[in-house]
Design an enzyme around this catalytic site. Structure first.
Site, mmCIF file in Angstrom:
data_model
loop_
_atom_site.group_PDB
_atom_site.id
_atom_site.type_symbol
_atom_site.label_atom_id
_atom_site.label_comp_id
_atom_site.label_asym_id
_atom_site.label_seq_id
_atom_site.Cartn_x
_atom_site.Cartn_y
_atom_site.Cartn_z
ATOM 1 N N HIS A 264 0.855 -1.193 0.000
ATOM 2 C CA HIS A 264 0.000 0.000 0.000
ATOM 3 C C HIS A 264 0.880 1.228 0.000
ATOM 4 O O HIS A 264 1.940 1.212 0.645
ATOM 5 C CB HIS A 264 -0.902 -0.001 1.245
ATOM 6 C CG HIS A 264 -2.070 0.911 1.125
ATOM 7 N ND1 HIS A 264 -1.973 2.246 1.383
ATOM 8 C CD2 HIS A 264 -3.340 0.678 0.721
ATOM 9 C CE1 HIS A 264 -3.160 2.803 1.165
ATOM 10 N NE2 HIS A 264 -3.997 1.877 0.761
ATOM 11 N N ASP A 319 -7.925 -5.518 0.356
ATOM 12 C CA ASP A 319 -8.365 -6.408 -0.725
ATOM 13 C C ASP A 319 -7.968 -7.858 -0.496
ATOM 14 O O ASP A 319 -8.495 -8.757 -1.153
ATOM 15 C CB ASP A 319 -7.780 -5.940 -2.063
ATOM 16 C CG ASP A 319 -8.377 -4.617 -2.487
ATOM 17 O OD1 ASP A 319 -9.568 -4.410 -2.206
ATOM 18 O OD2 ASP A 319 -7.662 -3.796 -3.069
#
Ligand code: CMC
EC number: 2.3.3.16
Length: 382
Positions: A264, A319
């Site tokens: 991320h 996710d």
């Protein structure tokens, strides 16, 4: 004017916002100061929308009125539903179909002539978009199955009504609560790529339909919202192969592949949303007795942890677990990213309105690296 180049705008501050704060070092996310964990466990998606759009958590009376207003906007014009069916028949991908359908909704907007500076009107338009996205998506999925759309039920919550419109059957409480939690977890996340896209569009004082349509486009990519589908496809690939998940991940690393659901731009530790969804997946798997996806994701995460990926700040993101949770609700894999859009539309709208309250056109520069004085030669002489 600084000539320092910040590729990918990494770490660049472009706006002030009261909406959400991501602390990537400790793995914390708050919406207007409220911890995501408290909101995911204690508040409905409608409450979160109220918080983002109106600035504070609602009282019971305020929430009831807000929920009823949102539910009253769910119906979509028959012509727009026909267009959704046409897209499904043409084999359009769900995110592209949603992008087209949301853009088309503006043709039926009763306040389309509103002054762009009337931000209350923008919020009402945003409410209509948010209410109608689940109707569009459910109709699209049913059309793909050769089924007619199911009319929305105003007595059901935003989350429960979507599952009802998708399947034609009212969901049980666990499914409705799980889906509501997933919507809350995805509602906002600072200036991510799709939210930034929405505010860039909003900064031209374009309408909220344009901003949400642009946000859907940005979210559709595999580096952003598309990763939830990629994770499930990996799990299915592992399942269909004779490899175990650890062998799959070893091979993928050797081939230099990125592991979807890991890494991320802001989080350097495990995403707090991933922790909540992992727990949810654990509960769902234990109660159904089907622990396959949980076992696979756990094995992949453990292996990558041993390999030191987490020490390098590449940790599971939201996710990594959302797909497995959606699978337990019977949602088709290519609807995962549209569901992300269904939730994040609330955040895009909140950011557009907040930015437009003190608007400044967003207009950065590129460092020009091309020639500066090419000699022009007419086409027939080249
Ligand atoms: N698997 C393996 N290595 C990775 C991964 C991954 N998923 N993500 C980053 N890296 C490595 C990358 O190869 C690079 O290594 P090196 O420095 O040796 O070349 C290093 O980490 C830094 O990567 P980066 O691309 O410069 O980092 P970024 O901040 O641009 O990347 C990201 C963020 C989300 C694009 C990236 O982590 C990624 O591609 N992840 C997989 C896709 C994904 O899960 N996306 C969902 C993000 S969360 C939800 C959302 O935002 O919508």
């Amino acid at each position: 004017m600084s000539d320092e180049l910040k590729r990918g705008l990494e770490g660049v501050l472009v706006a002030e916002s009261d909406l959400s704060y991501v602390d990537g070092e400790v793995g914390k996310l708050v919406y207007r100061g409220y911890d995501i964990e408290d909101l995911a466990r204690g508040a409905s998606y409608e409450e979160v929308l109220y918080l983002l759009w109106r600035g504070s958590l609602p009282t019971r009376e305020e929430l009831d009125a807000f929920t009823a207003d949102l539910a009253a906007e769910r119906a979509v014009d028959d012509d727009a539903l026909d267009a959704v069916r046409t897209l499904a028949d043409a084999g359009e991908r769900p995110m592209a179909a949603l992008r087209t359908a949301v853009s088309m909704l503006s043709a039926y907007e009763p306040e389309s002539d509103a002054d762009p500076e009337d931000l209350d009107a923008t919020l009402r338009q945003g409410r209509r978009i948010t209410a109608k996205i689940p109707t569009l998506l459910a109709a699209f999925e049913r059309a793909r199955q050769g089924e007619d759309p199911v009319a929305p039920d105003p007595d059901l919550s935003h989350a429960a009504n979507f599952l009802y419109m998708l399947t034609g059957t009212e969901p049980d409480d666990v499914s409705a609560e799980t889906f509501d939690m997933a919507l809350t977890l995805h509602a906002d996340h600072g200036l991510n790529a799709s939210t930034f896209t929405a505010i860039v569009i909003g900064s031209t004082m374009a309408d909220v339909y344009s901003g949400v349509t642009g946000g859907i486009g940005a979210l559709s990519g595999p580096l952003h919202g598309g990763a939830n589908q990629d994770v499930m496809e990996v799990l299915q690939e592992v399942d269909a192969s004779d490899k175990d998940p650890v062998q799959w991940v070893k091979d993928a690393r050797e081939e230099g592949r990125r592991i979807p659901g890991f890494g991320h731009r802001v989080y350097k530790v495990k995403d707090p949303r991933a922790k909540i969804l992992e727990e949810k997946l654990r509960d769902l798997s234990e109660s159904s007795g089907d622990t396959k996806w949980l076992d696979y994701t756990t094995a992949i995460e453990e292996y990558l942890t041993e390999q030191g990926l987490l020490d390098k700040g590449i940790a599971p993101n939201v996710d990594f677990y959302s797909g497995s949770v959606y699978d337990s609700l019977g949602i088709p894999v290519d609807m995962y990213t549209p569901i992300f859009a269904m939730s994040r539309a609330g955040g895009w709208i909140a950011h557009m309105v907040e930015y437009q309250e003190d608007n400044r056109l967003i207009r950065p520069r590129a460092r020009y690296t091309g020639p500066k004085a090419s000699e022009f030669v007419p086409v027939d002489e080249r």
